[in-house]
Every structure is written in C-alpha cells, then in structure tokens.
Design an enzyme around this catalytic site. Structure first.
Site, PDB file in Angstrom:
ATOM      1  N   CYS A  40      -0.356   0.899   6.345  1.00 19.20           N
ATOM      2  CA  CYS A  40      -0.694  -0.019   7.435  1.00 19.20           C
ATOM      3  C   CYS A  40      -1.721  -1.043   6.964  1.00 19.20           C
ATOM      4  O   CYS A  40      -2.490  -0.781   6.039  1.00 19.20           O
ATOM      5  CB  CYS A  40      -1.307   0.733   8.625  1.00 19.20           C
ATOM      6  N   ASP A  41      -1.721  -2.193   7.618  1.00 20.81           N
ATOM      7  CA  ASP A  41      -2.768  -3.173   7.393  1.00 20.81           C
ATOM      8  C   ASP A  41      -2.970  -3.983   8.665  1.00 20.81           C
ATOM      9  O   ASP A  41      -1.999  -4.459   9.259  1.00 20.81           O
ATOM     10  CB  ASP A  41      -2.431  -4.111   6.240  1.00 20.81           C
ATOM     11  N   SER A  42      -4.224  -4.115   9.077  1.00 17.09           N
ATOM     12  CA  SER A  42      -4.542  -4.815  10.322  1.00 17.09           C
ATOM     13  C   SER A  42      -5.389  -6.049  10.062  1.00 17.09           C
ATOM     14  O   SER A  42      -6.268  -6.042   9.200  1.00 17.09           O
ATOM     15  CB  SER A  42      -5.300  -3.887  11.284  1.00 17.09           C
ATOM     16  N   LYS A  51       0.828  -1.206   0.000  1.00 14.90           N
ATOM     17  CA  LYS A  51       0.000   0.000   0.000  1.00 14.90           C
ATOM     18  C   LYS A  51       0.861   1.254   0.000  1.00 14.90           C
ATOM     19  O   LYS A  51       0.590   2.208  -0.741  1.00 14.90           O
ATOM     20  CB  LYS A  51      -0.927  -0.014   1.217  1.00 14.90           C
TER      21      LYS A  51
END
Length: 208
Positions: free
Chosen positions: A75-77, A55
């Site tokens: 970010c990625d959660s 991203k």
C-alpha cells in the site's frame, strides 16, 4: 498461505489485526522518489498504485524462498490538495505549512493497493487498485496546532494527519472508507483478493 504486509505502518497492521488477520510484516526498500521521478506524467491515483505495486513486488521477491505460498499486500498513501500530491512531511515546519493550507478545507486521501499471490515461490496472480476518501479538516488554533506538531505524529504519516490518533481531534468528517484514511482500504482489498481467487475469510486467524 502466509499473509504478508509490505509496509512498516503500525496503523495498517492495526487495521488488519482488528479485522481478524495476523500478517507477517516485511518492509520494502523501494526508492519512492526515484520511482515517482520515472513517471512524471502519471496521474495521482496511478502514482500511489505504482508505489504500492513496487513495494509488494520487492517484498514478494525477498520472501519467496521462505514463504513460497504467500499473499503479499502493498500500500501507499498520499494526500491530494490543490492538485499537489504529498506524502509524509519533511520536518515540523513542513507539517505546519501543510496544516495551515489544509485547515478548514477538504482534501482527498488516496491509497494505492497491490496484492500478489505467490505459488511455489513465483507470482501466480496479481491485482491492483486505489481508493479515495475525502477528508474535511478542522481549523486548530495556534496552540492546538503547536501541541499536535509537538507529538511528532504528523511527521510519520501521509498528509501530516491521522484519523486514529491525535489528529482525529482535528478532522471534522470524511466521505468514503475510513480504513482507507488509516492506510489500507478493507473493502478494496476484499475485492482485489476476490479477483485473484482468495476469500478474505480464509485469512482470518483461527481463535483457539
């Protein structure tokens, strides 16, 4: 140096703004399912970090012309429970099943982070990492769960819960960084920025 958040998450934006930053928001167009399918053997932490890096890279390429000297954060959660890594639920039924599985138990919220420093329109430095926070879920009764699902909030977030919204009523506690549960770990971002020669205080907006 322009700070750019490569995420559509209003929660992440809210965390950064509350902490003194005022980022430009640019949403990436990364095909998350395709990227994960290309790395089937990656462990959970690596998967969320790969997504965050993809991203950030996609947004960095897009904004390089207009903002050649920028700092991009991706970010990625996802939630890890019973060995399964899950993001946003597909629909209300999916969110309901997840809550029935989570209720009264503990899961781990993993967030991958990537920071890219652009100089003259090219990536000059980069750093990445992940944060993990244990989340202890309460046991909402059927009426409470139905009402929560009715808000629509669980459909918009990884793991079908929030720590900073309606979902907070149903979180008994956490072990670790609370900002990570919301979507961006401020302590980790500070360390990553330090690794590429950026002081977080330089990103704070100057109050008039």
């Amino acid at each position: 140096m322009r700070l750019v958040l490569a995420s559509a998450s209003p929660a992440r934006l809210g965390v950064l703004r509350a902490a003194g930053a005022d980022p430009l928001v640019e949403v990436s167009d990364v095909d998350e399912d395709a990227l994960l399918a290309a790395h089937p053997d990656a462990d959970p932490a690596r998967k969320v970090t790969l997504l965050a890096a993809a991203k950030a890279a996609a947004v960095a390429e897009r904004i390089a012309g207009e903002h050649p000297d920028a700092l991009v954060i991706g970010c990625d959660s996802m939630l890890l429970l019973d060995g399964d890594l899950v993001g946003k639920p597909r629909d209300t039924d999916d969110a309901r099943h997840r809550w029935l599985a989570m209720a009264g138990r503990t899961g781990e919220l993993l967030t991958g982070h990537a920071v890219l420093r652009l100089v003259g329109g090219a990536v000059a430095k980069e750093a990445e990492g992940h944060a993990v926070t244990a989340v202890r879920f309460a046991e909402p009764d059927p009426e409470e769960l139905a009402a929560y699902l009715g808000t629509g909030e669980p459909l918009k977030v990884a793991g079908a819960f929030t720590l900073d919204g309606f979902g907070a009523w149903f979180i008994d506690g956490i072990d670790g960084d609370p900002s990570n549960v919301i979507g961006i770990s401020l302590p980790l971002v500070r360390r990553l920025l330090g690794g590429i020669g950026v002081s977080v205080v330089d990103l704070w907006r100057k109050e008039s």
